[in-house]
Design an enzyme around this catalytic site. Structure first.
Site, short mmCIF file in Angstrom:
data_model
loop_
_atom_site.label_atom_id
_atom_site.label_comp_id
_atom_site.label_asym_id
_atom_site.label_seq_id
_atom_site.Cartn_x
_atom_site.Cartn_y
_atom_site.Cartn_z
N TYR A 142 14.62 19.17 21.69
CA TYR A 142 15.20 19.27 23.03
C TYR A 142 15.52 20.73 23.31
CZ TYR A 142 18.55 18.71 26.86
OH TYR A 142 19.21 18.80 28.06
N ASP A 237 13.80 28.13 19.47
CA ASP A 237 15.04 27.70 20.12
C ASP A 237 16.13 27.65 19.05
OD1 ASP A 237 17.17 26.37 21.24
OD2 ASP A 237 15.95 24.89 22.28
N LYS A 265 25.59 28.39 22.35
CA LYS A 265 26.65 27.75 21.58
C LYS A 265 27.54 28.75 20.85
CE LYS A 265 24.17 23.36 21.30
NZ LYS A 265 24.95 22.62 22.29
#
Length: 428
Positions: A142, A237, A265
């Protein structure tokens, strides 16, 4: 009716599903979501005053623990200077320099506000740099909810992807090719036939959105070789793995240099901040230097940058990752031992402060492997742990996170709860 149930009932009247991100709704595990009132260190406290040991950590950012005093003080100082400027600041340069110093593959970087924005922008940049349209992603990975990335595998090998969400045009989805994670023959076959069309290959080096699935080192090396050979960009990613599995991210773990890196994050310290960066010649294609446009009103927000910089300073202290990895390893070994004592099929894996566990006989290597795990047992285990004050991800398809605040006493309390939970499963 409990306070959490009351809040959930109110929320569903004005927020779709009662939540602002789908997994929070507890749809896979059932039951009522816990509405969190505050958090500190390794703990979250819900609206009813119940305290939980937290293993989601805001889905990864809280690597130093909740409400770390150095982070909150940095935010408070920055807020007194104004919440946003819409103009450049010296602090943005400090953060960009820190990321470029710590991330092996990053020579230039641009700050944005979310992982979705960073992933979307990296793909546009790759297409602009190569002049190609096709992108490759892997089933179960994702990269945010941009249209090009909400695509699932097609009906056959090497087919165009199919939209996995309503509202994604099929004509756009056809430019996204979806293959199986950790499958070398598939990626070799695709590049052999269509390598000249591929702008980039985008991958989570360690997947965190189909649980914790480690990319094979040989597979990653082959992706690097094929991208170099065919002129495609390799995009990693590292929204989850960046500064989470090691100080230099998964690049440090695997010793591979992608062309572009997507981050988020941890670098925001819990605030909405993300980034994408990489090779200088690629990044210089961005506006205002080049023809690839990207902009954002809140990009480089001073309060978010202050939080992120405070956390980056914390994680660079000697011994930080050794302690974090030791705590995570202790948790994983303890969970496996507890499951074994009660005859429950159970496997774990981890890297740095990121982990996964699976109700199966073997570690999964891809999405189909994860899908074959025992979801019904996972649901029972989740609620058994929640009832004992341990908050795990409310989905079998999500990784978990340990923070520096998860000391030996916290790990011991978690394992005591797990032993009782596995015993409960064994009796069912």
């Amino acid at each position: 009716m409990t306070r959490n149930a009351q809040l959930f009932e109110r929320a569903q009247r004005v927020i779709p599903g009662g939540v602002n991100s789908p997994v929070r709704a507890f749809r896979q595990v059932g039951g009522t979501p816990r509405f969190i009132d505050r958090a500190e260190g390794a703990y979250m406290i819900d609206a009813e005053g119940t305290r939980f040991i937290d293993y989601i950590g805001s889905w990864g950012p809280m690597i130093a623990g909740h409400a770390h005093p150095e982070v909150t003080e940095a935010v408070q100082r920055a807020a007194t200077r104004s919440l946003s400027f819409g103009a450049p600041t010296a602090d943005e340069i400090d953060m960009a320099e820190a990321i470029c110093q710590l991330m092996p593959a990053v020579e230039m970087v641009r700050l944005v506000s979310s992982g979705t924005e960073a992933g979307m922008s990296a793909i546009r940049l790759a297409r602009g740099y190569t002049g190609r349209d096709a992108i490759v992603k892997f089933e179960g990975c994702y990269h945010g909810h941009a249209d090009s990335l909400l695509v699932k595998a097609g009906s056959g090998l090497l087919t165009f992807g199919n939209p996995s969400s309503a509202g994604v045009p099929a004509d756009l989805a056809r430019h996204t090719l979806v293959l199986e994670f950790n499958n070398i023959p598939q990626i070799e076959a695709l590049f052999a036939t269509r390598g000249h069309e591929i702008a980039c290959v985008m991958v989570e080096p360690i997947a965190g959105n189909m649980n914790f699935i480690r990319g094979d080192a040989a597979w990653h090396r082959r992706l690097r070789e094929l991208c170099t050979e065919h002129g495609a960009l390799l995009v990693w990613d590292e929204v989850m793995t960046g500064f989470r599995v090691a100080l230099g991210g998964a690049q440090q773990v695997y010793g591979i240099r992608p062309d572009l890196v997507v981050m988020g994050k941890v670098i925001g310290g819990g605030m909405p901040l993300a980034a994408f960066g990489g090779r200088r010649d690629v990044m210089e294609r961005l506006s205002p230097l080049g023809a690839v446009y990207q902009a954002g009103t809140l990009s480089g927000n001073p309060v978010a940058v202050a939080a992120g910089m405070a956390q980056l300073r914390i994680i660079q202290r000697p011994g930080f990752y050794a302690q974090l990895s030791a705590a995570t390893g202790q948790l994983m070994r303890g969970l496996e031992a507890a499951a074994g004592r009660h005859g429950v099929r159970f496997k774990t894996d981890s890297e740095g402060g990121m982990f996964g566990f699976y109700f199966s006989d073997a570690l999964p290597r891809n999405y189909p492997d994860v899908a074959r795990a025992d979801v019904e047992t996972f649901k029972r285990f989740f609620h058994a742990m929640l009832d004992r004050g341990v908050y795990l991800a409310p989905s079998m398809y999500e990784a978990g996170f340990v923070s520096a605040a998860h000391g030996p006493d916290v790990i011991a309390a978690t394992l005591e709860a797990a032993d009782a939970a596995f015993a409960q499963l064994a009796k069912a």
